[in-house]
Write a protein that holds these residues in place. Structure first.
Motif, PDB file in Angstrom:
ATOM      1  N   VAL A 117       0.844  -1.186   0.000  1.00 27.58           N
ATOM      2  CA  VAL A 117       0.000   0.000   0.000  1.00 27.58           C
ATOM      3  C   VAL A 117       0.884   1.242   0.000  1.00 27.58           C
ATOM      4  O   VAL A 117       1.794   1.381   0.817  1.00 27.58           O
ATOM      5  CB  VAL A 117      -0.936   0.010   1.225  1.00 27.58           C
ATOM      6  CG1 VAL A 117      -1.771   1.289   1.244  1.00 27.58           C
ATOM      7  CG2 VAL A 117      -1.843  -1.216   1.206  1.00 27.58           C
ATOM      8  N   ASP A 146       0.292   5.514  -1.292  1.00 29.06           N
ATOM      9  CA  ASP A 146      -0.421   6.703  -0.832  1.00 29.06           C
ATOM     10  C   ASP A 146      -1.892   6.398  -0.578  1.00 29.06           C
ATOM     11  O   ASP A 146      -2.510   5.604  -1.292  1.00 29.06           O
ATOM     12  CB  ASP A 146      -0.312   7.818  -1.875  1.00 29.06           C
ATOM     13  CG  ASP A 146       1.125   8.274  -2.090  1.00 29.06           C
ATOM     14  OD1 ASP A 146       1.846   8.402  -1.085  1.00 29.06           O
ATOM     15  OD2 ASP A 146       1.521   8.460  -3.248  1.00 29.06           O
ATOM     16  N   LEU A 147      -2.448   7.037   0.450  1.00 29.69           N
ATOM     17  CA  LEU A 147      -3.877   6.981   0.726  1.00 29.69           C
ATOM     18  C   LEU A 147      -4.507   8.250   0.182  1.00 29.69           C
ATOM     19  O   LEU A 147      -4.099   9.367   0.529  1.00 29.69           O
ATOM     20  CB  LEU A 147      -4.134   6.858   2.231  1.00 29.69           C
ATOM     21  CG  LEU A 147      -3.487   5.644   2.921  1.00 29.69           C
ATOM     22  CD1 LEU A 147      -3.878   5.623   4.395  1.00 29.69           C
ATOM     23  CD2 LEU A 147      -3.887   4.337   2.236  1.00 29.69           C
ATOM     24  N   GLY A 162     -10.796   7.699   0.165  1.00 25.64           N
ATOM     25  CA  GLY A 162     -11.113   6.311   0.499  1.00 25.64           C
ATOM     26  C   GLY A 162     -10.397   5.321  -0.383  1.00 25.64           C
ATOM     27  O   GLY A 162     -10.677   4.122  -0.318  1.00 25.64           O
ATOM     28  N   ASP A 163      -9.453   5.784  -1.207  1.00 21.93           N
ATOM     29  CA  ASP A 163      -8.717   4.916  -2.114  1.00 21.93           C
ATOM     30  C   ASP A 163      -7.260   4.782  -1.664  1.00 21.93           C
ATOM     31  O   ASP A 163      -6.813   5.456  -0.732  1.00 21.93           O
ATOM     32  CB  ASP A 163      -8.759   5.467  -3.544  1.00 21.93           C
ATOM     33  CG  ASP A 163     -10.175   5.503  -4.104  1.00 21.93           C
ATOM     34  OD1 ASP A 163     -10.991   4.665  -3.666  1.00 21.93           O
ATOM     35  OD2 ASP A 163     -10.460   6.364  -4.957  1.00 21.93           O
ATOM     36  N   MET A 164      -6.530   3.907  -2.363  1.00 18.18           N
ATOM     37  CA  MET A 164      -5.110   3.709  -2.072  1.00 18.18           C
ATOM     38  C   MET A 164      -4.400   3.360  -3.359  1.00 18.18           C
ATOM     39  O   MET A 164      -4.994   2.845  -4.309  1.00 18.18           O
ATOM     40  CB  MET A 164      -4.927   2.575  -1.049  1.00 18.18           C
ATOM     41  CG  MET A 164      -5.452   1.237  -1.526  1.00 18.18           C
ATOM     42  SD  MET A 164      -5.286  -0.070  -0.282  1.00 18.18           S
ATOM     43  CE  MET A 164      -6.121  -1.442  -1.113  1.00 18.18           C
ATOM     44  N   THR A 165      -3.112   3.642  -3.406  1.00 21.12           N
ATOM     45  CA  THR A 165      -2.297   3.199  -4.523  1.00 21.12           C
ATOM     46  C   THR A 165      -1.563   1.928  -4.109  1.00 21.12           C
ATOM     47  O   THR A 165      -1.233   1.737  -2.940  1.00 21.12           O
ATOM     48  CB  THR A 165      -1.273   4.264  -4.950  1.00 21.12           C
ATOM     49  OG1 THR A 165      -0.405   4.549  -3.842  1.00 21.12           O
ATOM     50  CG2 THR A 165      -1.972   5.536  -5.395  1.00 21.12           C
ATOM     51  N   ASN A 191      -9.777   1.423  -0.881  1.00 20.67           N
ATOM     52  CA  ASN A 191      -9.195   0.935   0.369  1.00 20.67           C
ATOM     53  C   ASN A 191     -10.333   0.462   1.275  1.00 20.67           C
ATOM     54  O   ASN A 191     -10.619   1.037   2.314  1.00 20.67           O
ATOM     55  CB  ASN A 191      -8.394   2.052   1.050  1.00 20.67           C
ATOM     56  CG  ASN A 191      -7.640   1.558   2.272  1.00 20.67           C
ATOM     57  OD1 ASN A 191      -7.608   0.367   2.560  1.00 20.67           O
ATOM     58  ND2 ASN A 191      -7.044   2.479   3.006  1.00 20.67           N
ATOM     59  N   ASN A 232      -9.417  -0.790   5.018  1.00 22.73           N
ATOM     60  CA  ASN A 232      -8.752   0.154   5.930  1.00 22.73           C
ATOM     61  C   ASN A 232      -7.267  -0.167   6.104  1.00 22.73           C
ATOM     62  O   ASN A 232      -6.743  -0.215   7.217  1.00 22.73           O
ATOM     63  CB  ASN A 232      -9.460   0.170   7.293  1.00 22.73           C
ATOM     64  CG  ASN A 232      -9.112   1.402   8.100  1.00 22.73           C
ATOM     65  OD1 ASN A 232      -8.845   2.468   7.535  1.00 22.73           O
ATOM     66  ND2 ASN A 232      -9.105   1.282   9.412  1.00 22.73           N
ATOM     67  N   TYR A 233      -6.572  -0.376   4.978  1.00 23.39           N
ATOM     68  CA  TYR A 233      -5.135  -0.620   5.033  1.00 23.39           C
ATOM     69  C   TYR A 233      -4.399   0.682   5.363  1.00 23.39           C
ATOM     70  O   TYR A 233      -4.888   1.785   5.112  1.00 23.39           O
ATOM     71  CB  TYR A 233      -4.629  -1.128   3.681  1.00 23.39           C
ATOM     72  CG  TYR A 233      -5.183  -2.454   3.248  1.00 23.39           C
ATOM     73  CD1 TYR A 233      -4.800  -3.638   3.867  1.00 23.39           C
ATOM     74  CD2 TYR A 233      -6.094  -2.537   2.193  1.00 23.39           C
ATOM     75  CE1 TYR A 233      -5.301  -4.853   3.462  1.00 23.39           C
ATOM     76  CE2 TYR A 233      -6.607  -3.755   1.777  1.00 23.39           C
ATOM     77  CZ  TYR A 233      -6.200  -4.918   2.415  1.00 23.39           C
ATOM     78  OH  TYR A 233      -6.705  -6.129   2.000  1.00 23.39           O
ATOM     79  N   ALA A 234      -3.181   0.541   5.871  1.00 15.71           N
ATOM     80  CA  ALA A 234      -2.307   1.678   6.132  1.00 15.71           C
ATOM     81  C   ALA A 234      -1.142   1.655   5.158  1.00 15.71           C
ATOM     82  O   ALA A 234      -0.791   0.595   4.605  1.00 15.71           O
ATOM     83  CB  ALA A 234      -1.785   1.634   7.569  1.00 15.71           C
ATOM     84  N   THR A 235      -0.544   2.794   4.935  1.00 21.26           N
ATOM     85  CA  THR A 235       0.626   2.875   4.068  1.00 21.26           C
ATOM     86  C   THR A 235       1.719   1.924   4.560  1.00 21.26           C
ATOM     87  O   THR A 235       2.042   1.889   5.749  1.00 21.26           O
ATOM     88  CB  THR A 235       1.167   4.313   4.038  1.00 21.26           C
ATOM     89  OG1 THR A 235       0.168   5.179   3.491  1.00 21.26           O
ATOM     90  CG2 THR A 235       2.422   4.411   3.198  1.00 21.26           C
TER      91      THR A 235
END
Length: 239
Positions: free
Chosen positions: A86, A88-89, A92-95, A105, A108-111
């Motif tokens: 994971v 960047d947040l 409500g999305d993530m790369t 996301n 609820n993942y973290a970087t």
């Protein structure tokens, strides 16, 4: 002091009718929300996903015919599971690194978290009135994330199903160029699609009088409308 006015019989009847109506509406909505059909994933069938070269609508037939007689179909082509991190947040999305693909996301993942991502590829199949065909593949796009690899592999195995079956044998033929000869067999898959495959001398002799051939098939299911399937030839099988 405010004094509550006693309700009339007519008012009580109206209140009961309204209450029954609201109850039926809520039950109906719950039933709709709990019904996911035969889809592997709970994806809104009205959503279109951009897959590079084409717009792919998961629950649609994906087939159209132009005025010139050209048939254009969009089909599920392939799936794969990759490991990612994971990045960047964004709201409500993530790369997902290393490709920095954007996806929801929803867990609820973290970087910096490690994730397993199920990716999808579609194909646009074009066939003109003369039978000439062209296939254009989309880029890989993420559709679902997992914390555990085995969960991702389980979904992958439901979406790409390998099996052994019989196929109608259309025929065999040879081509010669100089001193080189090549031999081919043409079979018709259960979906109606005809495929050509190179064969050796032994199989050529075997297929010359045969009406059917044992083959391995891979069924690629649509992730949002599971009953939509594209079949792929995956090799010859022994009888």
């Amino acid at each position: 002091m405010y004094s509550r006015r006693p309700s009339t019989p007519a008012g009580q009847v109206i209140a009961v009718v309204i209450g029954v109506f609201l109850f039926i509406t809520i039950v109906a909505q719950c039933a709709d929300n709990g019904s996911t059909g035969s889809s592997v994933f709970n994806v809104n069938s009205g959503t279109s996903y951009s897959y590079g070269y084409t717009e792919y609508s998961p629950s649609g037939s994906g087939t159209s015919v132009t005025s010139s007689g050209t048939t254009i179909s969009t089909v599920p082509w392939d799936y794969r599971v990759i490991e990612g991190t994971v990045g960047d947040l964004i709201g409500g999305d993530m790369t997902i690194e290393p490709d920095n693909q954007l996806m929801a996301n929803d867990k609820n993942y973290a970087t910096g978290d490690k994730v397993w991502v199920l990716q999808h590829m579609s194909a646009t199949l074009t066939e003109d009135a003369q039978g000439r065909a062209q296939t254009v593949l989309s880029t890989w796009r993420p559709i679902k994330s997992y914390k555990i690899q085995s969960d991702a592999e389980a979904d992958l195995n439901r979406l790409k199903v390998k099996l052994k079956t019989k196929a109608d044998l259309i025929g065999v033929y040879k081509t010669t160029l100089g001193d080189k000869t090549r031999e081919f067999a043409v079979v018709e898959l259960p979906s109606g699609q005809q495929v050509k495959q190179p064969i050796d001398d032994e199989r050529y002799a075997q297929f010359k009088t045969a009406k059917e051939a044992d083959i391995f098939l891979e069924e690629v299911h649509d992730y949002a409308a599971y009953d939509l399937v594209y079949s792929k030839f995956r090799g010859w099988a022994s009888s």
